[in-house]
Design an enzyme around this catalytic site. Structure first.
Site, PDB file in Angstrom:
ATOM      1  N   SER A 196     -18.210  14.743 -34.040  1.00  0.00           N
ATOM      2  CA  SER A 196     -19.647  14.776 -34.258  1.00  0.00           C
ATOM      3  C   SER A 196     -20.280  15.651 -33.192  1.00  0.00           C
ATOM      4  CB  SER A 196     -20.242  13.372 -34.146  1.00  0.00           C
ATOM      5  OG  SER A 196     -20.329  12.971 -32.779  1.00  0.00           O
ATOM      6  N   ASP A 197     -21.458  16.186 -33.470  1.00  0.00           N
ATOM      7  CA  ASP A 197     -22.273  16.727 -32.397  1.00  0.00           C
ATOM      8  C   ASP A 197     -22.694  15.534 -31.533  1.00  0.00           C
ATOM      9  OD1 ASP A 197     -23.716  18.462 -30.806  1.00  0.00           O
ATOM     10  OD2 ASP A 197     -24.656  19.491 -32.486  1.00  0.00           O
ATOM     11  N   CYS A 198     -23.164  15.806 -30.342  1.00  0.00           N
ATOM     12  CA  CYS A 198     -23.379  14.719 -29.379  1.00  0.00           C
ATOM     13  C   CYS A 198     -24.493  13.776 -29.839  1.00  0.00           C
ATOM     14  CB  CYS A 198     -23.662  15.285 -28.006  1.00  0.00           C
ATOM     15  SG  CYS A 198     -22.217  16.131 -27.325  1.00  0.00           S
ATOM     16  N   ALA A 257     -24.676  12.382 -32.660  1.00  0.00           N
ATOM     17  CA  ALA A 257     -24.994  12.543 -34.081  1.00  0.00           C
ATOM     18  C   ALA A 257     -24.697  11.277 -34.882  1.00  0.00           C
ATOM     19  CB  ALA A 257     -24.217  13.719 -34.671  1.00  0.00           C
TER      20      ALA A 257
END
Length: 772
Positions: free
Chosen positions: A294-296, A298
């Site tokens: 995931s993006d941070c 997310a």
């Protein structure tokens, strides 16, 4: 039993090393000197494939240990001799300390800072793209081998389509064209990872590249619309021919070992919770066998901000069942156990994720004993900031710089004839301004001012504006300076206070008083001035384009550590500029189009102008692919080029013909049928002088009309050739009708039409007839 006092110290001395072995964080996995290693099947590096080894490792873990491994900061497991691991490092255009895994506080203090991606892309030279990836991979491994990195997984490159000129992160991307971005993704990833793909899912990796942000992500923070809650509404047609191709190429051609799902939702579904996107498409259709992060934070926003999931446990269950493997943050670790207890997540889902994660770590050679004895273990600190890498950074900067204007041939300047030089501008004397975002400490720094001073002894400097915002300017002093010197070079544009992650622009013109300062200086100068623009996104400089007292305009992006020298070499003719714009430069009027509108194709009924060179119906300030040179080039299509393609010559396509049309379904034709339709076309290119030059040859496709949502034109190939003055060369392009001449239907299907198609380069066209 009583122990004599004299034995207390001896006993402590004997037991202490055993205690440390059991509790300390081991330096690497599967240490052959450790007695326990021989009993672990997952350490049998020569007799078992990685899949079997990973299965054995996971079988040793408790549920709590498994869950702890699902974050980007994975703790050590001392009882199994497994060290901690940090999944997040950055290598967008050089090894950076922007993530959590790299620290330049030891023997290695810096790394080669290459140009920001948007400028590197402007060279349209895949050889340079590959070499940069290769150099960064070497430097990343050297930092790791030197103990200054806690992971070898790099969350780069950013291969989203730069569809909107206001996007603050557009500078990180290869531009607006799907074909260019796809090619960049593939060659950069192969260079960074080591290009050793014969072993498939077991292939050894020098470092791991993670392509981001999957998908349709190109809005950060625009007029209250933020990336964390944005729902991108994307048609099937736009999805397949614009947003997805770079990621498909990154997986199929680049063999990327990582993918990052984005913050936004696409058609209502958070990308990190989209099973169709992560598992069905990436893993199923494209054959992806790496890890998905995931993006941070997310995962947290799926519940906390988007409200898509009713509870934190639902969010965690959604993403892991969709196919995500690791969470940047601690949300999954915090709620995974309760999600299992509530039946919203199974241990099998966790095991699936762990299998992908530990497979990557094994492919990086981190479970083969001491990494120093592995294939990439000999890469030493001396291989960081090498002269070869610094030369490459200079070459990439020079080749990317785009000459936008050169009226009355003001450029190049003559070193012997320029007696005094005025340098004015906020971007002239700050080396940091050259780097762009996600940059680490560079090997060396030289500002444009310092570089120009090495050419002209009498060089005088004034900033003109203190910041890019330019809320006030020292116009009168700048005018006085301009009047006192032979020539003036102005360094204007943007910086990271104007465009960056989490900040989109609302205007396309130069900020504040920059335009008035430039105009005042130009009209006061003895000769036409030279304007150098440092910026990632495009700016509307219509005023400068048509101002007679502005003789030359260069766009230099964010050119990296060697950018100052590269600009000076172009200005003084030691390099013939050949860069081409990788994005359309729109007029300020385009700001009336909402960034939230994801449509690519124009809608004449509503006045929507479309986006990028493929569909924009307005008049651009500068077009995609535009770029001048100090030389003049001409093109001719060879008479040997094929001009008729018979579809049924070697294969029967009747089964693929769409009912009631002259179109064929490419999706169902298969790779073998498509391979038989390939043909070659040859373009003759001549450099008419007066200088040698490196020149990108861009090959476009144009259809006879824009029916069915066809692009107005589409880039289908490019090659960079170096030609001496007066030299001619043939450039051969292999054209695949399925890949290059097809179109995307409204439902996302790929179709190939009978009839005329036109190949274009420069102002030359060549007609191709596709016949049954």
């Amino acid at each position: 039993m009583r122990i004599p006092k004299e034995l207390h110290f001896l006993l402590f001395y004997v037991l202490l090393p055993q205690f440390l072995v059991l509790s300390a964080d081991p330096p690497f996995s599967c240490d052959p000197s450790s007695p326990s290693t021989n009993s672990f099947t997952f350490c049998k590096t020569t007799s078992l494939p990685i899949d079997k080894r990973v299965d054995d490792l996971i079988a040793h873990l408790t549920l709590e240990e498994k869950i702890a491994q699902l974050g980007d900061i994975a703790p050590s497991i001392p009882r199994l001799g497994i060290p901690a691991y940090k999944w997040w490092s950055e290598s967008l255009h050089g090894v950076s300390d922007s993530g959590r895994g790299i620290h330049f506080n030891g023997t290695i203090h810096s790394a080669t800072s290459f140009p920001q991606v948007i400028l590197t892309a402007a060279s349209f030279n895949p050889r340079i793209w590959y070499q940069i990836g290769q150099a960064i991979g070497i430097e990343a491994r050297a930092v790791y081998n030197n103990g200054q990195a806690e992971g070898l997984t790099f969350w780069s490159p950013n291969i989203n389509i730069f569809r909107d000129p206001r996007w603050g992160r557009g500078q990180e991307t290869p531009g607006e064209d799907p074909m260019t971005t796809s090619k960049y993704a593939a060659v950069y990833v192969r260079g960074l990872q080591g290009d050793s793909f014969k072993g498939g899912s077991s292939a050894e990796l020098k470092a791991s590249a993670c392509c981001k942000h999957f998908t349709a992500y190109d809005l950060d923070n625009w007029k209250g619309n933020i990336r964390y809650t944005f729902n991108a509404l994307v048609s099937a047609q736009d999805f397949e021919d614009t947003y997805q191709p770079p990621f498909k190429s990154c997986v199929e051609e680049g063999r990327a070992s990582g993918i990052m799902c984005s913050y936004n939702r696409v058609n209502g579904v958070p990308t990190c919770a989209d099973h169709n996107l992560l598992s069905k498409t990436a893993r199923g259709s494209w054959g992806f066998y790496g890890y998905i992060t995931s993006d941070c934070d997310a995962v947290s926003i799926i519940h906390d901000s988007q409200g898509y999931a009713k509870t934190p446990e639902d969010a965690v269950g959604d993403v892991l069942k969709a196919g995500m493997d690791v969470n940047c943050g601690n949300y999954v670790q915090k709620y995974a156990k309760s999600a299992v207890q509530q039946g919203k997540l199974s241990e099998g889902d966790i095991n699936r994720a762990l299998h992908n994660l530990f497979s990557i770590r094994m492919r990086l050679g981190l479970f083969n004993g001491n990494p120093k004895y592995e294939a990439y273990g000999k890469i030493a600190p001396s291989q960081v900031c090498t002269q070869k890498h610094q030369n490459l950074a200079l070459e990439a900067a020079r080749d990317g710089i785009v000459l936008l204007k050169n009226s009355v041939n003001i450029l190049p300047l003559s070193k012997s004839k320029v007696k005094s030089l005025g340098v004015i501008g906020l971007n002239a004397n700050n080396a940091t301004k050259l780097l762009g975002n996600y940059a680490g400490p560079p090997c060396k720094s030289i500002t444009p001012l310092e570089a120009l001073q090495s050419y002209v002894k009498d060089t005088r400097y004034l900033s003109g504006c203190d910041t890019a915002a330019c809320t006030s300017s020292s116009t009168s002093e700048a005018v006085q300076l301009a009047r006192s010197v032979d020539y003036v070079v102005m360094f204007m544009g943007l910086d990271l206070e104007q465009e960056r992650e989490d900040l989109d622009r609302v205007d396309l013109v130069l900020p504040g008083m920059q335009q008035s300062l430039i105009t005042s200086v130009a009209r006061a100068a003895k000769r036409p001035v030279i304007l150098v623009l440092l910026c990632g996104g495009p700016v509307d400089i219509t005023f400068a384009k048509y101002e007679k007292k502005i003789g030359g305009i260069l766009w230099a992006g964010y050119p990296g550590e060697a950018g100052g020298l590269a600009i000076a070499q172009v200005i003084f003719g030691e390099h013939n500029p050949g860069g081409r714009l990788p994005v359309t430069w729109y007029p300020q009027s385009f700001t009336s189009v909402p960034m939230t509108d994801m449509r690519m194709r124009a809608d004449p009924a509503s006045g929507y102008p479309g986006r990028t060179y493929r569909f924009y119906t307005g008049k651009p300030v500068y077009s995609f692919g535009f770029g001048l040179s100090y030389s003049t080039y001409s093109y001719e299509f060879s008479a040997e080029s094929e001009n008729k393609i018979y579809l049924n010559k070697s294969i029967s396509l009747d089964a693929f013909k769409m009912s009631g049309s002259l179109s064929y379904d490419i999706t169902n034709m298969g790779s073998e049928a498509c391979k038989k339709l390939k043909f070659s076309t040859v373009v003759g290119v001549k450099n008419h002088g007066p200088m040698d030059g490196k020149h990108p040859v861009l090959l476009f496709l144009r259809w006879p009309n824009a029916l069915y949502g066809r692009p107005m034109k589409q880039l289908i190939g490019f090659q960079s050739v170096h030609l001496k003055a007066g030299e001619r060369a043939d450039v051969k392009f292999v054209v695949s009708p399925c890949k290059h001449l097809g179109r995307t239907n409204i439902d996302g299907a790929k179709l190939l039409d009978q009839g005329s198609h036109f190949l274009m380069t420069g102002k030359k066209e060549y007609q191709i007839s596709i016949m049954a």
